[in-house]
Design a protein around this motif. Structure first.
Motif, PDB file in Angstrom:
ATOM      1  N   LEU A 564       0.829  -1.198   0.000  1.00  0.00           N
ATOM      2  CA  LEU A 564       0.000   0.000   0.000  1.00  0.00           C
ATOM      3  C   LEU A 564       0.862   1.245   0.000  1.00  0.00           C
ATOM      4  O   LEU A 564       1.979   1.238   0.511  1.00  0.00           O
ATOM      5  N   ASP A 565       0.318   2.332  -0.553  1.00  0.00           N
ATOM      6  CA  ASP A 565       0.978   3.621  -0.390  1.00  0.00           C
ATOM      7  C   ASP A 565       0.481   4.260   0.899  1.00  0.00           C
ATOM      8  O   ASP A 565      -0.280   3.645   1.661  1.00  0.00           O
ATOM      9  N   SER A 566       0.892   5.468   1.177  1.00  0.00           N
ATOM     10  CA  SER A 566       0.572   6.086   2.458  1.00  0.00           C
ATOM     11  C   SER A 566      -0.910   6.418   2.604  1.00  0.00           C
ATOM     12  O   SER A 566      -1.372   6.732   3.701  1.00  0.00           O
ATOM     13  N   LYS A 567      -1.673   6.337   1.521  1.00  0.00           N
ATOM     14  CA  LYS A 567      -3.109   6.612   1.555  1.00  0.00           C
ATOM     15  C   LYS A 567      -3.919   5.315   1.490  1.00  0.00           C
ATOM     16  O   LYS A 567      -5.101   5.342   1.147  1.00  0.00           O
ATOM     17  N   PHE A 568      -3.268   4.181   1.767  1.00  0.00           N
ATOM     18  CA  PHE A 568      -3.916   2.874   1.824  1.00  0.00           C
ATOM     19  C   PHE A 568      -4.245   2.307   0.440  1.00  0.00           C
ATOM     20  O   PHE A 568      -4.912   1.278   0.342  1.00  0.00           O
ATOM     21  N   MET A 597      -8.310   1.210  14.978  1.00  0.00           N
ATOM     22  CA  MET A 597      -9.449   2.117  14.881  1.00  0.00           C
ATOM     23  C   MET A 597      -8.984   3.539  14.559  1.00  0.00           C
ATOM     24  O   MET A 597      -9.658   4.264  13.811  1.00  0.00           O
ATOM     25  N   MET A 598      -7.838   3.945  15.097  1.00  0.00           N
ATOM     26  CA  MET A 598      -7.258   5.242  14.737  1.00  0.00           C
ATOM     27  C   MET A 598      -6.859   5.245  13.265  1.00  0.00           C
ATOM     28  O   MET A 598      -7.110   6.215  12.539  1.00  0.00           O
ATOM     29  N   LEU A 599      -6.222   4.162  12.840  1.00  0.00           N
ATOM     30  CA  LEU A 599      -5.829   4.021  11.439  1.00  0.00           C
ATOM     31  C   LEU A 599      -7.044   4.143  10.523  1.00  0.00           C
ATOM     32  O   LEU A 599      -6.996   4.778   9.461  1.00  0.00           O
ATOM     33  N   SER A 600      -8.172   3.553  10.948  1.00  0.00           N
ATOM     34  CA  SER A 600      -9.411   3.623  10.178  1.00  0.00           C
ATOM     35  C   SER A 600      -9.899   5.058  10.042  1.00  0.00           C
ATOM     36  O   SER A 600     -10.356   5.474   8.960  1.00  0.00           O
ATOM     37  N   ALA A 601      -9.807   5.831  11.127  1.00  0.00           N
ATOM     38  CA  ALA A 601     -10.243   7.229  11.076  1.00  0.00           C
ATOM     39  C   ALA A 601      -9.382   8.033  10.111  1.00  0.00           C
ATOM     40  O   ALA A 601      -9.882   8.901   9.377  1.00  0.00           O
ATOM     41  N   LYS A 602      -8.081   7.743  10.091  1.00  0.00           N
ATOM     42  CA  LYS A 602      -7.203   8.424   9.144  1.00  0.00           C
ATOM     43  C   LYS A 602      -7.560   8.041   7.710  1.00  0.00           C
ATOM     44  O   LYS A 602      -7.579   8.889   6.811  1.00  0.00           O
ATOM     45  N   ALA A 603      -7.836   6.768   7.493  1.00  0.00           N
ATOM     46  CA  ALA A 603      -8.214   6.323   6.152  1.00  0.00           C
ATOM     47  C   ALA A 603      -9.469   7.041   5.673  1.00  0.00           C
ATOM     48  O   ALA A 603      -9.572   7.414   4.494  1.00  0.00           O
ATOM     49  N   ALA A 604     -10.431   7.241   6.577  1.00  0.00           N
ATOM     50  CA  ALA A 604     -11.643   7.965   6.195  1.00  0.00           C
ATOM     51  C   ALA A 604     -11.300   9.359   5.703  1.00  0.00           C
ATOM     52  O   ALA A 604     -11.823   9.822   4.663  1.00  0.00           O
ATOM     53  N   ASP A 605     -10.418  10.048   6.421  1.00  0.00           N
ATOM     54  CA  ASP A 605     -10.003  11.383   5.986  1.00  0.00           C
ATOM     55  C   ASP A 605      -9.354  11.338   4.614  1.00  0.00           C
ATOM     56  O   ASP A 605      -9.642  12.171   3.733  1.00  0.00           O
ATOM     57  N   ASP A 606      -8.453  10.373   4.400  1.00  0.00           N
ATOM     58  CA  ASP A 606      -7.741  10.278   3.129  1.00  0.00           C
ATOM     59  C   ASP A 606      -8.688   9.982   1.976  1.00  0.00           C
ATOM     60  O   ASP A 606      -8.587  10.577   0.890  1.00  0.00           O
ATOM     61  N   ILE A 607      -9.610   9.060   2.202  1.00  0.00           N
ATOM     62  CA  ILE A 607     -10.540   8.662   1.131  1.00  0.00           C
ATOM     63  C   ILE A 607     -11.498   9.802   0.802  1.00  0.00           C
ATOM     64  O   ILE A 607     -11.757  10.104  -0.376  1.00  0.00           O
ATOM     65  N   ILE A 608     -12.029  10.450   1.819  1.00  0.00           N
ATOM     66  CA  ILE A 608     -12.967  11.559   1.588  1.00  0.00           C
ATOM     67  C   ILE A 608     -12.265  12.729   0.910  1.00  0.00           C
ATOM     68  O   ILE A 608     -12.818  13.378   0.011  1.00  0.00           O
ATOM     69  N   ALA A 609     -11.011  12.994   1.306  1.00  0.00           N
ATOM     70  CA  ALA A 609     -10.260  14.075   0.659  1.00  0.00           C
ATOM     71  C   ALA A 609     -10.050  13.777  -0.819  1.00  0.00           C
ATOM     72  O   ALA A 609     -10.183  14.668  -1.675  1.00  0.00           O
ATOM     73  N   ASP A 610      -9.730  12.523  -1.156  1.00  0.00           N
ATOM     74  CA  ASP A 610      -9.557  12.144  -2.556  1.00  0.00           C
ATOM     75  C   ASP A 610     -10.862  12.297  -3.328  1.00  0.00           C
ATOM     76  O   ASP A 610     -10.875  12.761  -4.484  1.00  0.00           O
ATOM     77  N   ALA A 611     -11.968  11.896  -2.702  1.00  0.00           N
ATOM     78  CA  ALA A 611     -13.263  12.000  -3.374  1.00  0.00           C
ATOM     79  C   ALA A 611     -13.623  13.455  -3.652  1.00  0.00           C
ATOM     80  O   ALA A 611     -14.107  13.792  -4.746  1.00  0.00           O
ATOM     81  N   LYS A 612     -13.386  14.328  -2.695  1.00  0.00           N
ATOM     82  CA  LYS A 612     -13.697  15.747  -2.892  1.00  0.00           C
ATOM     83  C   LYS A 612     -12.813  16.355  -3.966  1.00  0.00           C
ATOM     84  O   LYS A 612     -13.275  17.203  -4.757  1.00  0.00           O
ATOM     85  N   GLN A 613     -11.575  15.926  -4.009  1.00  0.00           N
ATOM     86  CA  GLN A 613     -10.678  16.435  -5.042  1.00  0.00           C
ATOM     87  C   GLN A 613     -11.151  16.013  -6.429  1.00  0.00           C
ATOM     88  O   GLN A 613     -11.136  16.804  -7.382  1.00  0.00           O
TER      89      GLN A 613
END
Length: 617
Positions: A564-568, A597-613
């Motif tokens: 995986l890369d740093s954004k999963f 669970m912390m890792l999951s919260a970070k993944a949510a941020d990364d995925i949502i940021a990519d979607a908005k972009q």
């Protein structure tokens, strides 16, 4: 209110009502495979951000079942066939060595297990049991609920390997504050969260004020042995194990053990967050599909093996039915279910856990090309790191039988042994009137009211040489799992375990009358053959584990073993990520549940940021 939930069987929890729609061929923005500490919170977060999300779980929902809902029942939960998946693992490549593991398990052929070193004639070797939980909420529903956080170095390792500063320890603390609902500290501690979905609590430690208790005497002796003030133990045992601060990872101290449970002893897990999301009046677009086994990720054929294109994941193939996976003890031979495909507009996120995520990737054509060729699986992406780098905490225990009960609470201690390679603590121990020697069908052994144990978790193990490899191309089969304990720098890890045992043992005699003598059962049987070499041999043969990680590791662009890369994101393809404990490149601290669970919260941020972009482009 009507819940948007699909169930292949009527076995879904009575607390969740099945909805006849949407059909199995529906399309979602995101599909999340697996509802444990990685996938469950992520699916809820994506739905709360407004994205239609399908969460697929192979098991049922046991959120209202007291076996799982009451944290005190964790031993019963881990043994319960309602959710248990039995993986039979190896600890080394040496079959003869593995057969010396005292809790090796055999199938007797009459529907029962034999556990031990002298199986009856005709018994079939199964191996070393490694139970996992197939239920809404994953293994966070059957564990003891211990919540600890990684050392800062564990986060910084990811930042350094990937060049992504968002993984730095100072930044990651915000995710803990986001998910935590702290119930043991006054509101206002800046290092904790009070409005999250994960309740945390501690036990009453007032027993430590009573100097007449045998365990208080042990506690004071441990304080002396670890450079703490014996007169301060009643205060020290209430120290916050999740506190932030400089040098916290290098501090030897007693602590209050934190569990992901509320003050009433009710388990808090992704199950609660998923159900709260489904029930919210905001009607978030979350759909949960139970009793459904994902067999592979589906790719757009127009992008596979075409020059100048990168394969894109567009959905999953599923088999519907209960107990379809052969790790399930309820599985019926030759049982299958209807197969269909479900599509994702944006991404597929695999969160099946350290054993099943690499298996799903490989069945989908993502993994070591040579291994895939053995099973005639067409290669979508040749990623040699898939299923490799398997790591775990080494665990062992010092168990004794007293002349009388040592009844009180639990001593929790983090300390550094003399040969530890850095200034960081390397042993997490908890001592009390219990028995814990690993996992096997029907564990633990009850030695009676006079039993006393100090269980140890070895942090920052140096050997991550294990693997999860396909046993066949059949998605219902278990993979072949080998941890290869102590293969790399094993002597160093064993020395640290022995040093930890020696320190803890030195406290037992302080229990005083009527508890003494505390007659040790292991590693020094009846107090004999207690040389360092003998103890090291014991731990080499009898160490156990249940914190598997790192088989789909995050890594840098130049690391050929990085999955995986740093954004999963899975390397070599598009539209596919892995978010669970398999993503850790190193074993995170002593217990991986809360860190994941912390890792999951970070993944949510990364995925949502990519979607908005993408939406803004």
């Amino acid at each position: 209110m009507r819940y948007r939930l699909l169930s292949a069987l009527a076995a879904a929890s009575a607390a969740i009502v099945a909805d006849a729609s949407p059909a199995a061929s529906a399309t979602y923005d995101y599909i999340v495979v697996g509802s444990g500490p990685g996938g469950g919170p992520l699916a809820a977060d994506l739905a709360r951000a407004g994205y239609s999300t399908l969460l697929i779980e192979a098991g049922t929902d046991q959120g209202d079942n007291p076996t799982y809902a009451d944290i005190a029942n964790f031993n019963e939960a881990a043994n319960d066939e309602t959710t248990r998946w039995d993986f039979w693992v190896r600890h080394s490549d040496d079959a003869a060595r593995d057969l010396k593991f005292k809790h090796t398990t055999w199938d007797t052929g009459d529907g029962t297990f034999y556990v031990g070193l002298d199986p009856p004639p005709g018994a079939k070797l199964l191996g070393i049991q490694y139970p996992r939980a197939a239920t809404l909420g994953g293994c966070a529903m059957h564990n003891a609920g211990v919540c600890s956080l990684p050392a800062a170095d564990d986060w910084d390792t990811i930042a350094n390997r990937t060049g992504d500063p968002s993984w730095a320890a100072d930044n990651m603390r915000k995710y803990w504050k986001r998910i935590e609902k702290n119930e043991y500290l006054p509101a206002g501690d800046a290092s904790h969260g009070y409005d999250g979905w994960l309740a945390t609590s501690v036990a009453d430690m007032s027993w430590a004020k009573n100097d007449s208790l045998p365990e208080t005497r042990i506690l004071k002796k441990l304080a002396e042995l670890t450079g703490q003030n014996p007169d301060d133990v009643a205060s020290l045992v209430n120290r916050d194990i999740l506190a932030a601060g400089k040098d916290v990872d290098e501090t030897t101290s007693f602590y209050s053990m934190v569990t992901h449970a509320d003050n009433q002893g009710k388990r808090s897990s992704p199950n609660n967050y998923i159900r709260a999301t489904l029930a919210d009046p905001a009607k978030y677009p979350l759909t949960v599909k139970l009793n459904t086994l994902v067999t592979r990720v589906v790719f757009d054929e127009a992008t596979v093996n075409k020059t100048g294109t990168t394969p894109r994941a567009i959905g999953v193939e599923v088999m519907e039915g209960g107990s379809l996976y052969r790790a399930d003890p309820k599985h019926v031979a030759n049982a299958t279910g209807p197969v269909s495909q479900i599509l994702a507009r944006r991404e597929v996120i695999v969160s099946g856990g350290t054993f099943n995520s690499p298996q799903i990737l490989k069945l989908s054509g993502i993994g070591p090309a040579e291994e895939l060729a053995q099973f005639n699986i067409s290669v979508v992406a040749d990623l040699p790191g898939v299923g490799e780098n398997l790591g775990d905490n080494y665990e062992g225990s010092i168990l004794a039988i007293g002349a009388a009960p040592v009844n009180s609470g639990l001593i929790t201690l983090l300390f550094r042994t003399p040969s530890a390679p850095t200034k960081k603590r390397n042993i997490f121990t908890w001592c009390g009137a219990f028995s814990f020697e690993g996992f096997w069908p029907g564990f633990p052994t009850d030695y009676g009211p006079n039993e006393y144990t100090c269980a140890m978790v070895h942090m920052a193990p140096k050997s991550q040489a294990g693997s999860v490899r396909l046993a066949s191309a059949d998605p219902q089969d278990r993979p072949a799992i080998n941890f290869r304990f102590f293969e790399r720098h094993g002597d160093e890890d064993l020395r640290e375990l022995v040093e930890g045992a020696n320190l803890l043992r030195a406290s037992f005699a302080a229990a005083g009358a009527p508890a003494v003598p505390l007659v040790e059962q292991h590693p020094c049987a009846n107090g004999t053959d207690c040389t360092d070499a003998a103890q090291a041999e014991f731990f080499k043969l009898q160490a156990y584990s249940h914190h598997a990680t790192s088989t789909c590791a995050i890594g840098g662009d130049g690391d050929r073993m990085a999955v995986l890369d740093s954004k999963f994101r899975v390397r070599g393809v598009r539209g596919l990520r892995v978010v669970d404990a398999s993503a850790w490149p190193v074993v995170p601290g002593a217990f991986p549940s809360c860190p994941t669970m912390m890792l999951s919260a970070k993944a949510a941020d990364d995925i949502i940021a990519d979607a908005k972009q993408e939406q803004a482009a």
